[in-house]
Design an enzyme around this catalytic site. Sequence first.
Site, short mmCIF file in Angstrom:
data_model
loop_
_atom_site.label_atom_id
_atom_site.label_comp_id
_atom_site.label_asym_id
_atom_site.label_seq_id
_atom_site.Cartn_x
_atom_site.Cartn_y
_atom_site.Cartn_z
N THR A 39 11.02 -20.16 2.35
CA THR A 39 11.43 -20.43 3.72
C THR A 39 10.51 -21.47 4.32
O THR A 39 9.30 -21.41 4.14
CB THR A 39 11.29 -19.14 4.56
OG1 THR A 39 12.23 -18.20 4.08
CG2 THR A 39 11.52 -19.41 6.04
N VAL A 75 20.39 -10.20 7.76
CA VAL A 75 19.70 -11.28 8.46
C VAL A 75 18.21 -10.95 8.43
O VAL A 75 17.82 -9.80 8.67
CB VAL A 75 20.20 -11.38 9.92
CG1 VAL A 75 19.35 -12.34 10.73
CG2 VAL A 75 21.66 -11.81 9.96
N GLY A 76 17.39 -11.93 8.13
CA GLY A 76 15.94 -11.70 8.06
C GLY A 76 15.23 -12.04 9.35
O GLY A 76 15.84 -12.12 10.42
N GLY A 123 11.23 -10.48 5.39
CA GLY A 123 11.50 -10.55 6.82
C GLY A 123 11.54 -9.22 7.52
O GLY A 123 11.18 -9.12 8.70
N1 ASP Z 1 11.51 -14.52 5.60
C1 ASP Z 1 12.70 -14.79 4.85
C2 ASP Z 1 13.67 -13.68 5.05
O1 ASP Z 1 13.27 -12.53 5.11
C3 ASP Z 1 12.48 -14.97 3.40
C4 ASP Z 1 11.32 -15.78 2.97
O2 ASP Z 1 10.53 -16.27 3.75
O3 ASP Z 1 11.17 -15.94 1.79
O4 ASP Z 1 14.85 -13.94 5.07
#
Ligand code: ASP
Length: 330
Positions: A190, A219-220, A244
């Site tokens: 991300t 949804v994250g 997330g």
């Molecule tokens: N934070 C993102 C999510 O939970 C994933 C990630 O950062 O790798 O969707």
Amino acid sequence: MQRRKFLKKSGLTTAGLMSAPVLASCKTENKPENTPATISVTKPIAICTWNFVNATAKAWEVLENDGNALDAVEQGVMVEEADVNNETVGKGGRPDRDGNVTLDACIMDKDGNCGSVVYIQNIEHPVSVARKVMEETPHIILAGKGAEQFAYEQGFKKEDLLTESTRKQYEEWKKTSKYETTINIENHDTIGMLAIDKNGDIAGACTTSGMAYKVAGRVGDSPIIGAGLYVDNEVGGATATGVGEEVIRTVGSFLIVELMRQGKSPQEACEEGVKRIMKKNEGRKDFQIGFLAVNKKGETGGYCVHPGFTYREYSENGHENRQVQSFYTG
Ligand code: ASP
């Protein structure tokens, strides 16, 4: 419409209220010789999660050409959204367990305005749709089909986001359909970005395809204002990557900005953010989270659960990938 008017108005009123992230001594014509006066000298900076060289370079290009922080973060993260080799952001992102690529993104400006899209499909640049939500609607979050429809109305093109590579990986994954995260590797690219422009104003953006092979509809933290991203122009900004669900539970980015408001440095605030998460997950070692933050002075910091998380920083001092300390050291 009301929001647009507000934006225009606030743009006018904030034009003269430039902040002073870095104070420097100088002489002015009105002051007698030898009497130092302080003037504001703002040092632009762009930082982002992981080692996204091209994204920070793009943001820096915008800042260097007197662009504002909002344009810098949008254009910076768009580089990763367009990069099909980044398999957790934008086009080329890994799909959910039904084979659909669903994207989450948000953006936040110096006035606390924000926009977000969650679970949007077929659009390469969700961050730009999030910006449209912020600037063209009275809302903050649009989801799924509604967000996609809104994007078409705003002139965005329909795109197939699944690539040959992610299609093949998905077919492979279906053989076991095992849902698990691999620390620092498959699910954590991300991009969260924060920038300060020449006026000393801060903005941030965050964009992702989320956890690979997630349950459809998941949804994250990344598009959730306060969780994956938060900016307060008086204090600083913070953003997150990693699992997330854990970031949402602590409203991580908001927490970090509030800790900076109370006097902590970006480094100390990120450490405290991770420690809060680990307090709720005593002994758990199966997930990664990385936070990074910048304060109004342009100081930066980062911290993570496991070794391996880094962040890119671009300022007049150069372009570097900063190693981040972790809660677990081995
Ligand atoms: N934070 C993102 C999510 O939970 C994933 C990630 O950062 O790798 O969707």
